[in-house]
Design a protein around this motif. Structure first.
Motif, PDB file in Angstrom:
ATOM      1  N   LEU A   1       0.829  -1.208   0.000  1.00  0.00           N
ATOM      2  CA  LEU A   1       0.000   0.000   0.000  1.00  0.00           C
ATOM      3  C   LEU A   1       0.862   1.256   0.000  1.00  0.00           C
ATOM      4  N   ALA A   2       1.912   1.261   0.800  1.00  0.00           N
ATOM      5  CA  ALA A   2       2.799   2.425   0.870  1.00  0.00           C
ATOM      6  C   ALA A   2       3.507   2.653  -0.464  1.00  0.00           C
ATOM      7  N   ILE A   3       3.927   1.586  -1.122  1.00  0.00           N
ATOM      8  CA  ILE A   3       4.579   1.706  -2.427  1.00  0.00           C
ATOM      9  C   ILE A   3       3.596   2.247  -3.457  1.00  0.00           C
ATOM     10  N   GLY A   4       2.375   1.740  -3.438  1.00  0.00           N
ATOM     11  CA  GLY A   4       1.343   2.252  -4.337  1.00  0.00           C
ATOM     12  C   GLY A   4       1.086   3.735  -4.119  1.00  0.00           C
ATOM     13  N   GLU A   5       1.110   4.166  -2.868  1.00  0.00           N
ATOM     14  CA  GLU A   5       0.924   5.590  -2.555  1.00  0.00           C
ATOM     15  C   GLU A   5       2.057   6.437  -3.121  1.00  0.00           C
ATOM     16  N   VAL A   6       3.277   5.943  -3.006  1.00  0.00           N
ATOM     17  CA  VAL A   6       4.429   6.684  -3.552  1.00  0.00           C
ATOM     18  C   VAL A   6       4.284   6.830  -5.065  1.00  0.00           C
TER      19      VAL A   6
ATOM     20  N   ILE B   1       8.987  11.217  -2.569  1.00  0.00           N
ATOM     21  CA  ILE B   1       8.842  10.084  -3.477  1.00  0.00           C
ATOM     22  C   ILE B   1      10.172   9.547  -4.002  1.00  0.00           C
ATOM     23  N   PHE B   2      11.242  10.348  -3.906  1.00  0.00           N
ATOM     24  CA  PHE B   2      12.542   9.937  -4.444  1.00  0.00           C
ATOM     25  C   PHE B   2      13.603   9.889  -3.361  1.00  0.00           C
ATOM     26  N   THR B   3      14.576   8.977  -3.533  1.00  0.00           N
ATOM     27  CA  THR B   3      15.772   8.999  -2.695  1.00  0.00           C
ATOM     28  C   THR B   3      16.641  10.160  -3.186  1.00  0.00           C
ATOM     29  N   PRO B   4      17.521  10.689  -2.341  1.00  0.00           N
ATOM     30  CA  PRO B   4      18.367  11.807  -2.777  1.00  0.00           C
ATOM     31  C   PRO B   4      19.228  11.489  -4.002  1.00  0.00           C
ATOM     32  N   ASP B   5      19.622  10.227  -4.166  1.00  0.00           N
ATOM     33  CA  ASP B   5      20.491   9.830  -5.276  1.00  0.00           C
ATOM     34  C   ASP B   5      19.718   9.192  -6.439  1.00  0.00           C
TER      35      ASP B   5
ATOM     36  N   HIS C   1      13.832   4.617   2.682  1.00  0.00           N
ATOM     37  CA  HIS C   1      14.635   5.813   2.943  1.00  0.00           C
ATOM     38  C   HIS C   1      13.749   6.826   3.666  1.00  0.00           C
ATOM     39  N   GLY C   2      14.293   7.477   4.661  1.00  0.00           N
ATOM     40  CA  GLY C   2      13.550   8.526   5.353  1.00  0.00           C
ATOM     41  C   GLY C   2      12.245   8.071   5.971  1.00  0.00           C
ATOM     42  N   GLY C   3      12.211   6.835   6.443  1.00  0.00           N
ATOM     43  CA  GLY C   3      11.022   6.323   7.112  1.00  0.00           C
ATOM     44  C   GLY C   3       9.956   5.761   6.186  1.00  0.00           C
ATOM     45  N   GLY C   4      10.243   5.654   4.895  1.00  0.00           N
ATOM     46  CA  GLY C   4       9.253   5.096   3.979  1.00  0.00           C
ATOM     47  C   GLY C   4       9.899   4.598   2.707  1.00  0.00           C
TER      48      GLY C   4
END
Length: 144
Positions: A11-16, A35-39, A115-118
């Protein structure tokens, strides 16, 4: 061996993946870290746009493209697979509505990691969908 993904992860991935369209369509480019990692690597080379590394490069490219950006991004047909290294692969279809009223279909091949809690997209490859059946009908033309 792939790790098990829990329903909450899916569900969390679908939300992203869904949030991507909302952020870009509303111009909330300061929130791309949601929605994105820094790299992140964002590869639109198959569309002739290029490949961008890092959130700031993506933000800058979107602003540079200006009115050439789609006015609406829609994601559908999401298939999520876990990988043995703890990352996730998400395949999806994208529909984009352009300012001239035309509609285009693209394929997303995303790699996500925590990353960053999600969950965040660490790599996105976007390719156009130009040919029916992925070209299979062309390869089989001699057998008809």
């Amino acid at each position: 061996m792939a790790h098990e993904l829990h329903v909450e992860d899916r569900l969390a991935i679908g939300e992203v993946l869904s949030l991507h369209g909302h952020l870009f369509d509303q111009g909330h480019l300061s929130r791309l870290g949601e929605i994105f990692t820094p790299d992140v690597v964002y590869d639109m080379s198959a569309l002739g746009v290029g490949t961008f590394e890092g959130i700031e490069a993506i933000r800058s490219a979107a602003l540079h493209l200006g009115p050439g950006n789609p006015i609406a991004h829609h994601v559908t047909n999401v298939v999520i697979s876990s990988e043995s290294d703890g990352t996730v692969t998400a395949l999806s279809k994208g529909l984009v509505l352009r300012a001239d009223g035309t509609l285009a279909s693209v394929n997303h091949h995303d790699c996500l990691r925590r990353h960053g809690g999600g969950w965040r997209i660490s790599r996105r490859v976007i390719s156009p969908q130009h040919t029916p059946l992925g070209g299979a009908h062309l390869a089989d033309a001699g057998n008809r």
